[in-house]
Write a protein that holds these residues in place. Sequence first.
Motif, short mmCIF file in Angstrom:
data_model
loop_
_atom_site.label_atom_id
_atom_site.label_comp_id
_atom_site.label_asym_id
_atom_site.label_seq_id
_atom_site.Cartn_x
_atom_site.Cartn_y
_atom_site.Cartn_z
N VAL A 415 1.01 -1.16 -0.04
CA VAL A 415 0.05 -0.08 0.04
C VAL A 415 0.91 1.27 -0.09
O VAL A 415 0.46 2.33 -0.49
CB VAL A 415 -1.01 0.12 1.19
N ARG A 416 1.95 1.23 0.71
CA ARG A 416 2.75 2.36 0.79
C ARG A 416 4.42 2.04 0.58
O ARG A 416 5.20 3.14 0.58
CB ARG A 416 2.57 3.02 2.12
N HIS A 417 4.82 0.96 0.22
CA HIS A 417 5.91 0.74 -0.16
C HIS A 417 6.54 0.74 -1.67
O HIS A 417 5.48 1.04 -2.47
CB HIS A 417 6.46 -1.07 0.49
N SER A 418 7.70 0.98 -1.75
CA SER A 418 8.50 1.22 -3.13
C SER A 418 8.20 0.09 -4.06
O SER A 418 8.26 -0.03 -5.17
CB SER A 418 9.70 1.70 -3.12
N LEU A 419 8.32 -1.04 -3.43
CA LEU A 419 8.31 -2.45 -4.14
C LEU A 419 6.94 -3.03 -4.65
O LEU A 419 5.93 -2.27 -4.11
CB LEU A 419 9.04 -3.76 -3.23
N GLY A 420 7.07 -4.16 -5.40
CA GLY A 420 5.83 -4.84 -5.90
C GLY A 420 5.66 -5.88 -5.60
O GLY A 420 6.38 -6.61 -4.84
N MET A 421 4.37 -6.53 -6.24
CA MET A 421 4.23 -7.88 -6.24
C MET A 421 5.14 -9.06 -6.55
O MET A 421 5.30 -9.98 -5.79
CB MET A 421 2.94 -8.14 -7.01
N ASN A 422 6.13 -8.61 -7.51
CA ASN A 422 7.41 -9.45 -7.59
C ASN A 422 8.00 -9.77 -6.44
O ASN A 422 8.88 -10.88 -6.26
CB ASN A 422 7.97 -9.21 -8.97
N ASP A 423 8.26 -8.98 -5.55
CA ASP A 423 9.23 -8.90 -4.39
C ASP A 423 8.31 -9.64 -3.27
O ASP A 423 9.22 -9.78 -2.13
CB ASP A 423 9.55 -7.64 -4.12
N VAL A 424 7.13 -9.91 -3.07
CA VAL A 424 6.41 -10.34 -1.85
C VAL A 424 6.95 -11.70 -1.75
O VAL A 424 7.22 -12.57 -2.55
CB VAL A 424 4.80 -10.59 -2.13
N GLY A 425 7.39 -11.98 -0.25
CA GLY A 425 7.95 -12.94 0.26
C GLY A 425 9.39 -12.97 0.19
O GLY A 425 10.05 -13.93 0.68
N ARG A 426 9.98 -12.12 -0.34
CA ARG A 426 11.51 -11.84 -0.46
C ARG A 426 11.98 -10.87 0.70
O ARG A 426 11.12 -10.20 1.32
CB ARG A 426 11.82 -11.56 -1.64
N SER A 427 13.19 -10.98 0.75
CA SER A 427 13.84 -9.97 1.98
C SER A 427 13.49 -8.67 1.44
O SER A 427 13.99 -8.19 0.26
CB SER A 427 15.21 -10.25 2.00
N LYS A 428 13.14 -7.68 2.30
CA LYS A 428 12.96 -6.26 2.05
C LYS A 428 14.14 -5.71 1.38
O LYS A 428 14.15 -4.71 0.67
CB LYS A 428 12.50 -5.56 3.14
N ALA A 429 15.40 -6.02 2.34
CA ALA A 429 16.67 -5.36 1.97
C ALA A 429 17.09 -5.84 0.45
O ALA A 429 17.70 -4.86 -0.06
CB ALA A 429 17.70 -5.61 2.83
N GLU A 430 17.17 -7.25 0.27
CA GLU A 430 17.66 -7.66 -0.94
C GLU A 430 16.88 -7.13 -2.28
O GLU A 430 17.47 -6.72 -3.19
CB GLU A 430 17.79 -9.04 -0.87
N SER A 431 15.60 -7.27 -2.01
CA SER A 431 14.61 -6.70 -2.97
C SER A 431 14.97 -5.24 -3.31
O SER A 431 14.89 -4.79 -4.59
CB SER A 431 13.16 -6.97 -2.88
N LEU A 432 14.98 -4.39 -2.37
CA LEU A 432 15.03 -3.08 -2.46
C LEU A 432 16.45 -2.81 -3.07
O LEU A 432 16.41 -1.56 -4.01
CB LEU A 432 14.90 -2.26 -1.06
N SER A 433 17.49 -3.33 -2.64
CA SER A 433 18.77 -3.16 -3.12
C SER A 433 18.81 -3.22 -4.57
O SER A 433 19.36 -2.54 -5.31
CB SER A 433 19.73 -3.60 -2.39
N GLU A 434 18.34 -4.30 -5.13
CA GLU A 434 18.29 -4.91 -6.72
C GLU A 434 17.31 -3.82 -7.31
O GLU A 434 17.72 -3.29 -8.42
CB GLU A 434 17.49 -6.30 -6.72
N TRP A 435 16.38 -3.34 -6.69
CA TRP A 435 15.56 -2.39 -7.50
C TRP A 435 16.08 -0.97 -7.59
O TRP A 435 16.11 -0.38 -8.72
CB TRP A 435 14.27 -1.99 -6.84
N LEU A 436 16.90 -0.66 -6.47
CA LEU A 436 17.46 0.49 -6.49
C LEU A 436 18.60 0.60 -7.52
O LEU A 436 19.10 1.46 -8.06
CB LEU A 436 18.22 0.73 -5.27
N ASN A 437 19.39 -0.45 -7.46
CA ASN A 437 20.58 -0.73 -8.56
C ASN A 437 19.96 -0.56 -9.87
O ASN A 437 20.70 -0.17 -10.87
CB ASN A 437 21.40 -2.04 -8.21
N GLY A 438 18.84 -0.67 -10.17
CA GLY A 438 18.22 -0.59 -11.68
C GLY A 438 17.88 0.96 -11.90
O GLY A 438 17.65 1.03 -13.24
N ILE A 439 17.81 1.71 -11.02
CA ILE A 439 17.59 2.85 -11.26
C ILE A 439 18.61 3.64 -11.75
O ILE A 439 18.46 4.58 -12.75
CB ILE A 439 17.43 3.77 -9.79
N SER A 440 19.86 3.48 -11.69
CA SER A 440 20.99 4.23 -12.19
C SER A 440 22.08 3.23 -12.59
O SER A 440 22.19 2.23 -11.70
CB SER A 440 21.52 5.41 -11.23
#
Length: 602
Positions: A415-440
Amino acid sequence: MMPIEPDLTLELRAGRRAIEGVAGCQILADFQWLSGVERWALHLRLAPPGLEPTELVPASTDWFLLVGKFYPDGPVGLYPAKENGIVHTFPHQALNAYGPEDRPLRSGKICTDTSVRVLGRHGLDEEPRAAATRMRWHVSRALEWLHAASKDQLIRQGEPFELPDYPFCDGCVVGFLEDAMSAAVWATTSAREGLVELARYPGNDRVLVVRQISTWSGKPLFRPAWGAKILVRQDVATGIWVRWDAFPRLPPWQPPTTGKELQQAAVLSGTDLLAFLDHLPDSLRDGRPHLLLIGFPISRRYEMPMERLHWLAVELPPFARKGQKFPGFRPGKAGRMIDRRELLNIAALRWVRSENWSEDEISVRGRFEAELRQKEILLVGAGALGSAVAELLVRGGAYKLTILDDEILTPGNLVRHSLGMNDVGRSKAESLSEWLNGISPHASVKAIAESFPPDPPESIGAAEIVLDFTGDDDVLAELARFRWAGERLFMSASLGFHARRVFLFQGRAEVFPREEMVRVLHQPWLLEERERSADTELPWEGIGCWHPIFPVRVDDIRLFASVIVKKLERLACAPASSSALLVFERDEGDCLLRQVGESPNA
């Protein structure tokens, strides 16, 4: 069904009448509707008074003035006519190709827009928008453009540099990295050609990234310092690179469009395009097309010292296979001769769009101050607020970020997180770092899927800025017990009830100043928050005896994250700062934040 031709409006008639009084402009034919481009076209003859004709710019040339259906709104531009029009491409002009057979005009629209200052008439700088003046303004600019073109004065020293209008194909882009540091590397090598390693960007097959430039023998010359995502070895292709002394063009400003024209441009640049074919390794003779990267020095402004290398990419046809026999050619030379013939016979070069992805180039639209960008940052807590702040940091150029969180992403977080359905059930830290590395392409975000402190603790020892977004007293206690090797900048943020307020504690110390934070927080602020929420029942998530959920909307999260990042940047730039608690509150309209309190450490 035949397309319906729109009516000639009063505004179009007013614009046409205004043109009739322009010296040097003759209307050859009234407006006609060009259905292929959805524009009105007015046939003109331009003969600028006082123009001294040249071989490329005759005294009189024919043009088509194209305007949109809803004039005076919409596009306005001048294009050379196919009959009695200029046929070459000049600076500040689109590629002047012949264009479709069913249209009377070429494709070489000249730049008469307000961004062009080369014409030297400041009274023509601001484009009018009225029907009676807009067409006249563009025609007047075109007359001045022809004067400048005849004198070879369309480019002036100190103006922003721009390349010719290369006809790039759609759907693919090559990213390279050239800056002041790479310019120093190129200044120390005499190599002029070799192999280039290109990697497909993970998750996007339309993007190729230059991973390494080497000699023909494979000796590395330059390996760009990309971020974490690009450094992971992906699908790699091999291409060729050559260095020229100038960018590929034919006079006056024509991008090569055929193989023969590319060879002519190479000769003008002082090199031989075909010579590198004698050095091709057998690995390139695989029956597939390969990219040729042409590098040349450029400056940010015309006729200024060269600053860095720029690369253009063009696709070459497949080279002759090793051992392939060709009638009429001796063994050993047949392949090279066929390669030369195929290269020269390219009827339409396939230019592939290329872009410099150096940090200063891709962040030109806005980035943080260097004092924040260059810091090693530890972010503890990858929840809604932490993920929003992390995104803002990476997009602003703070790429050295470590995310620490031991939680798993659940559907309720979305509802308020930057991640999406593909990351449900995964580590917040690992999923977020992967997503952020794709930004730049420069992001190097790391993940530690543990609670604080991690094991080993040395994994966070380099952090210069420590951010806490857990809202957890136990984590704050652990932060206060952790011993850092020197002073650190600390910031801890927590939200008030219904996210009406954000409490932002900041300080510099060798250990997290928890006691100071508790003292300044246990003022009327927390007491007031408790009184506000005393009679309110919090929403519950799921069925059964679950913990209540703190109600905060995503727009509130993003609003507070922006304020936190702005304060963090200011604090990072400050040489020294005492501990303090800043309190921000949403106004009655829920649109803006205002600071309602500050509790310094007395």
